[in-house]
Scaffold this active site. Sequence first.
Site, short mmCIF file in Angstrom:
data_model
loop_
_atom_site.label_atom_id
_atom_site.label_comp_id
_atom_site.label_asym_id
_atom_site.label_seq_id
_atom_site.Cartn_x
_atom_site.Cartn_y
_atom_site.Cartn_z
CB CYS A 174 -0.95 -0.01 1.19
SG CYS A 174 -2.15 -1.36 1.10
CE LYS A 207 -14.28 4.56 8.54
NZ LYS A 207 -15.18 4.33 7.39
CG HIS A 224 -6.53 2.33 0.72
ND1 HIS A 224 -5.40 2.86 0.11
CD2 HIS A 224 -6.08 1.30 1.49
CE1 HIS A 224 -4.33 2.18 0.49
NE2 HIS A 224 -4.71 1.23 1.31
#
Lengths: 401, 486
Positions: free
Chosen positions: A88, A340, A344
């Site tokens: 990520c 959030k 993402h």
Amino acid sequence: MPKGIRDKVAILGMGCARFGERWADDADSLMVEAYTEALADAGIDTSQLDAAWLSVAFDAVNIGPSGIPLAVALRLDAIPVTKVENYCASGTEAFRGAVYAVASGAADIALALGVEKLKDTGYGGLPVRTRGTMHDMVGIVGSAPGNFAQLATAYEAEHGVSRADLKRAMAHVSVKSHDNGAKNPKAHLRNRIDIDTVLNAPMIAEPLGLFDCCGVSDGAACAIVTTPEIARSLGKADLVTVKALQLAVSNGWELQGSGWNGSYMATTRIAATRAYEEAGVKSPRSEIDLMEVHDCFSITELVTMEDLHISKPGEGWKDVLDGLFDADGKIPCQIDGGLKCFGHPIGASGLRMIYENYLQLLGRAGDRQRSTPPRLALSHNLGGMPNQNVSAIAIVGLEDA
Amino acid sequence: MSIIGITAFGAYIPMLRLQRSAIHAANSWFAPGLRGLARGERAMANWDEDAITMAVEAARDGLGQRPRAPLSAILFASTSAPFADRQNAGIVKEALNLPDSIAALDAGGGLKAGTSALLLALQGASAGPRLVVAAEKRKARPASESEMLQGDGAACLLVGTGAASGDLVAHFIGHHSVTADFIDHFRQSGADFDYGWEARWIREEGHGKLALDALKSGLQALGVSPERITHFIGPAARGVPEMLAKKAGIRPEAVRDTLSTTVGDTGAAHPLLLLAHCLETAQAGDIIALLSFGQGVDLLLFEATGKGAKPRLGVSGHLARRRAETNYLKALSFTGALALDRGMRAEADMKQPLTALWRNRRTVLGLVGGRCTKTGTVQFPRSDISVNPNDHAVGTQEDYPLADIPARVLSFTADSLAFSPDPPQQYGTIDFEGGGRMMAEFTDVAPGEVSVGQLMRMVFRIKNSDEKRGFTRYFWKAAPASKEES
């Protein structure tokens, strides 16, 4: 210690696609959406790019291998394109490639673009995939929430924090990000929620409930970087420069060695120390004005406040509850909604964080603009699991900061 | 002159015990006649257990901490062996971390397989100690008698020689075997379920004549009068051991409980399981007659010494280590009789590169880690360069088996998102006593049972299955250790 990257490279332009469930769009369209915004912001055309870096994590389920998809989507002029993947943290990794190319003098103007098309899998959450032949035999695939949930159980045990207190602090993290995301027109989730909704949500991976987890989105973000001199020659007055870029990668100590207690990210602590040194930051709690951190889960954001040396170990949860990281707090964290709520799209996230910091530093963040003008902003982009990961930190700021 | 006999014994009974009342409650609309069998409970393998994993646990129960290197052969008996062509005994051998220089044999083909393997081991025991493991996880059609009567479980017997009978748990007196194609039931290769004939015929012609004749003539041939039998272990069919004892002249009090209300019939493993149970309490001089039935008869006679090794838990310990299961649908799902919608996360390809498994077989199947000979750092898996942050020594590691070392939980979760046949999937980071750490899946664990610091014991289990190619992947998991086990 090397001299580092401080002030050697300036951001010429940035762009970010709207994040979300982009059912109607391919990855190519997302890349073009982010790129055209950045190109307009930079005031250049494609022929002026010398090199490009592309970040994408789940290439097998979207664009496929190599740098070619970027070159084709943007019709680049046969320039070098490097595809990077670092879990990520891939977005910050692409940025690092472009920034280093400019700093070295090998490129005058370089592009970093991150993209992820995750909503073609047929199910929610991140795609299930192999982590290599050995891991498939002795490791646990689990899920991202399951891996990060262990931070919470270890944090409770290490610091003697009750489940109820920790759940409340984690809920505050999510409620705050939803408040912020509601003001962001490019965010995936724009609804406000209350603390009871968070606390009463279905359990995903104990003790993380549904609202402790970030959204999984489609999206793209990009940066065009150059030297401060070239930026000025192209007519840029207020420059945002790169102050620090650091990456720390686990060597297996946390998972295979002994001494790590499971309640923090060892790599983030190391990367943060190096980044502050590179940026010349002595006291992060008083010098950093704004943070975008890797809030894949509420507990991740909470312990990251400690790992970034902002909160004392074991006290991050109190700072969270005190509102220190709220949009109107001392050091806002996720003023754009964060992973959030902004969303993402893995390969794009690191660049999205820098995009937000860039806008905030230039006072261009619209409804969500921080009232006190920020001068130094940090982004933290984490890939992998708490016990084995890639931690990337980028500090950007006004040229004279 | 050395005496041949049993030097150690062990057992494994899965923790879950499916309540027969639950089976009946679900099926009474269809098969009300099974009501008479709906008493007690039957041992039920967890989803990640099969004949191989249970055999491994039974062997660990029996072997304890004794050195494993001297073993000369391992024999695995089952009619439900996971592999038709990949030696099942060989997988058990790898899991037990036995040396490569060992003979191995899979026995199967009928319910006598357990006793026949034991017999073979005893007959060759003078060549070195031999490990016999028998395990069974048979499939039974829903609403069948077999589903009620069968159970899952495993037993282990270590045979060898002793200079005196005190070195043995029991010495082998002799045997009598009969082979005859009496088909009380059958299962063709590759088929899931047994096809059985009328119970009255089996009782009268099979047990009442074939088995009884073998018992009588066996005792006569071995020169042991029936009244000398202290313990008689017979087939696990209701009333049959009692009938055989009565007709053969064995005292009624010698008839052993067949564990039908607590475990169920564990097939080829059952005679050995009952023998292991008997050996727990047998006194010096006790004569044990073990009779198995399956296309013939094996009769084995032993004399107990009242001495020798005790198992870690044994049958008794495993009987006490139980968790009642009343969810019949869960039981059906675990055996594959009911295909639940597992979702897209279960679609991941589980193909095992066989080259990689061969290279790493000690790591994967034996849970062997590494220990740095320079710094003493223990790690899993072993690697060329040590994980020790103060000394990344190169090429210094030696094998370091971790399977029998207790571990404690550092962090954990119960994951409802990841696919598991028994959600939520529970896992966490564990630290082995004396060093070594890994992230491990937890098994045999109830929701809320695990906490940081909890003591765990490693167990050999199915990791997952490549259903496309028909390959079961095994690895080690952590299960909560009871206080007695610590």
